[in-house]
Scaffold this active site. Sequence first.
Site, PDB file in Angstrom:
ATOM      1  N   GLY A 171       0.885  -1.326  -0.023  1.00 17.52           N
ATOM      2  CA  GLY A 171      -0.021   0.054  -0.157  1.00 17.52           C
ATOM      3  C   GLY A 171       0.821   1.312   0.165  1.00 17.52           C
ATOM      4  O   GLY A 171       0.520   2.251   0.740  1.00 17.52           O
TER       5      GLY A 171
ATOM      6  N   SER B 268       1.645   3.394  -2.487  1.00 20.27           N
ATOM      7  CA  SER B 268       1.632   4.562  -3.333  1.00 20.27           C
ATOM      8  C   SER B 268       1.015   5.969  -3.012  1.00 20.27           C
ATOM      9  O   SER B 268       1.390   6.839  -3.416  1.00 20.27           O
ATOM     10  CB  SER B 268       0.602   4.026  -4.509  1.00 20.27           C
ATOM     11  OG  SER B 268      -0.786   3.763  -4.255  1.00 20.27           O
TER      12      SER B 268
ATOM     13  N   ILE C  55      -0.043   6.627   4.489  1.00 18.60           N
ATOM     14  CA  ILE C  55       0.979   6.222   5.466  1.00 18.60           C
ATOM     15  C   ILE C  55       1.938   5.309   4.732  1.00 18.60           C
ATOM     16  O   ILE C  55       3.139   5.374   5.088  1.00 18.60           O
ATOM     17  CB  ILE C  55       0.252   5.413   6.407  1.00 18.60           C
ATOM     18  CG1 ILE C  55      -0.589   6.506   7.395  1.00 18.60           C
ATOM     19  CG2 ILE C  55       1.328   4.579   7.311  1.00 18.60           C
ATOM     20  CD1 ILE C  55      -1.633   5.839   8.404  1.00 18.60           C
TER      21      ILE C  55
ATOM     22  N   ASP D 119      -2.400  -7.306  -5.867  1.00 21.05           N
ATOM     23  CA  ASP D 119      -3.494  -7.476  -4.849  1.00 21.05           C
ATOM     24  C   ASP D 119      -3.140  -8.263  -3.671  1.00 21.05           C
ATOM     25  O   ASP D 119      -3.069  -9.487  -3.813  1.00 21.05           O
ATOM     26  CB  ASP D 119      -4.983  -8.132  -5.584  1.00 21.05           C
ATOM     27  CG  ASP D 119      -6.044  -7.924  -4.610  1.00 21.05           C
ATOM     28  OD1 ASP D 119      -5.949  -7.882  -3.456  1.00 21.05           O
ATOM     29  OD2 ASP D 119      -7.314  -8.360  -5.170  1.00 21.05           O
ATOM     30  N   VAL D 120      -3.144  -7.578  -2.411  1.00 17.93           N
ATOM     31  CA  VAL D 120      -2.711  -8.232  -1.099  1.00 17.93           C
ATOM     32  C   VAL D 120      -3.500  -9.639  -0.732  1.00 17.93           C
ATOM     33  O   VAL D 120      -3.216 -10.103  -0.068  1.00 17.93           O
ATOM     34  CB  VAL D 120      -1.969  -7.296  -0.338  1.00 17.93           C
ATOM     35  CG1 VAL D 120      -0.945  -6.586  -0.702  1.00 17.93           C
ATOM     36  CG2 VAL D 120      -3.262  -6.589   0.111  1.00 17.93           C
TER      37      VAL D 120
ATOM     38  N   SER E 224      -5.246  -0.093  13.852  1.00 14.41           N
ATOM     39  CA  SER E 224      -6.201   0.823  14.089  1.00 14.41           C
ATOM     40  C   SER E 224      -6.795   0.994  15.434  1.00 14.41           C
ATOM     41  O   SER E 224      -7.084  -0.162  15.752  1.00 14.41           O
ATOM     42  CB  SER E 224      -7.142   0.687  12.802  1.00 14.41           C
ATOM     43  OG  SER E 224      -8.199   1.869  13.195  1.00 14.41           O
TER      44      SER E 224
ATOM     45  N   TYR F 279     -14.372  -3.378   8.814  1.00 14.33           N
ATOM     46  CA  TYR F 279     -12.919  -2.769   9.149  1.00 14.33           C
ATOM     47  C   TYR F 279     -12.556  -3.079  10.617  1.00 14.33           C
ATOM     48  O   TYR F 279     -11.462  -3.610  10.917  1.00 14.33           O
ATOM     49  CB  TYR F 279     -12.870  -1.407   8.838  1.00 14.33           C
ATOM     50  CG  TYR F 279     -11.584  -0.593   8.962  1.00 14.33           C
ATOM     51  CD1 TYR F 279     -10.747  -0.622   7.816  1.00 14.33           C
ATOM     52  CD2 TYR F 279     -11.111   0.111   9.977  1.00 14.33           C
ATOM     53  CE1 TYR F 279      -9.450  -0.426   8.170  1.00 14.33           C
ATOM     54  CE2 TYR F 279      -9.869   0.813   9.918  1.00 14.33           C
ATOM     55  CZ  TYR F 279      -9.128   0.644   8.852  1.00 14.33           C
ATOM     56  OH  TYR F 279      -7.865   1.062   9.000  1.00 14.33           O
TER      57      TYR F 279
ATOM     58  N   LYS G 131      -9.310  -5.302  11.670  1.00 14.53           N
ATOM     59  CA  LYS G 131      -8.219  -4.917  12.606  1.00 14.53           C
ATOM     60  C   LYS G 131      -7.992  -5.495  14.014  1.00 14.53           C
ATOM     61  O   LYS G 131      -6.964  -5.524  14.523  1.00 14.53           O
ATOM     62  CB  LYS G 131      -8.504  -3.332  12.858  1.00 14.53           C
ATOM     63  CG  LYS G 131      -8.126  -2.287  11.557  1.00 14.53           C
ATOM     64  CD  LYS G 131      -6.770  -2.724  10.934  1.00 14.53           C
ATOM     65  CE  LYS G 131      -6.492  -1.505   9.684  1.00 14.53           C
ATOM     66  NZ  LYS G 131      -5.195  -1.666   9.155  1.00 14.53           N
TER      67      LYS G 131
ATOM     68  N   ILE H  83      -5.959  10.443  10.400  1.00 20.50           N
ATOM     69  CA  ILE H  83      -4.915  10.552   9.570  1.00 20.50           C
ATOM     70  C   ILE H  83      -5.322  11.342   8.535  1.00 20.50           C
ATOM     71  O   ILE H  83      -5.983  10.805   7.465  1.00 20.50           O
ATOM     72  CB  ILE H  83      -3.817   9.495   9.385  1.00 20.50           C
ATOM     73  CG1 ILE H  83      -3.565   8.751  10.762  1.00 20.50           C
ATOM     74  CG2 ILE H  83      -2.441  10.158   8.511  1.00 20.50           C
ATOM     75  CD1 ILE H  83      -2.616   9.501  11.553  1.00 20.50           C
TER      76      ILE H  83
END
Length: 263
Positions: free
Chosen positions: A14, A16, A19, A69-70, A149, A162, A166, A195
């Site tokens: 991630g 590009s 963070i 694609d992870v 997170s 999400y 996490k 952020i």
Amino acid sequence: MTLEFAGRSVLVTGASRGIGRATALALARQGADVAINFWAADDIQQQEATDVAAEIESLGRRALLLEADVSDKASVDEIVAQTVETFGRLDHFVACACYSDRQRMLAAEMEGFQRTIDVTMWGAFHGLRAAAAQMVTQGQGGSIVIVSSPRAFMPHPGSMAYNMAKAAVDQMIRTAATELTSERIRVNGIHPGWIDTPGERKFLSEAALARHAAELPWGRLGTADEVARAILFMLSDDADYMTGSFMKVDGGISLPMWAKKNG
């Protein structure tokens, strides 16, 4: 603190934007060669990744662009292999890639719900597993940081997938750290708060972001560079006695509600 990474190889997923981008650039400034993983959902993200690589190379370091694609294990295994083939080894791994759709549980479209978990949880796991396996093969230890997170323990409504992902990531970090101590591989996590990244514009206007930022305990959004500096510390030899730990860089967002600004 030295934060010295000269001659070391790092893979950042991630990378590009947000963070991940800030971390990749910060590592290069400290001497690391950086493999930049990204997922080109559009031409903009392809260009962003290319720009990161160019900036790293302008610092005199090597950059490797790795589109993948992870959430796909085979793809993650391949980018780790490509990193080692190009740089000769893998010393550090940072998992920044994530995805999030925000809908309340009863209204959630399951495709987006599943994609959030696939990228955010499974993507982190695939990267952790492949990177750790390579470090074990090398036999010289290593360090890994997974971006988690505060939502791992703060059940924010509208973000169930999400939040779930996490929370799983946090337990994954603790378990991996326990299993890898004998290999001298450190695994730590970071809890960034709210952020200021491009991803936030998916959900809120600039005016809404500014309004909510003013309500935070610290009165502003955090920056990707602030998180990146913490990640570099955890990766570095200065943090050698730190594994299975979590660092908050959240401007007080996880403090009790009475800590709100002007509360």
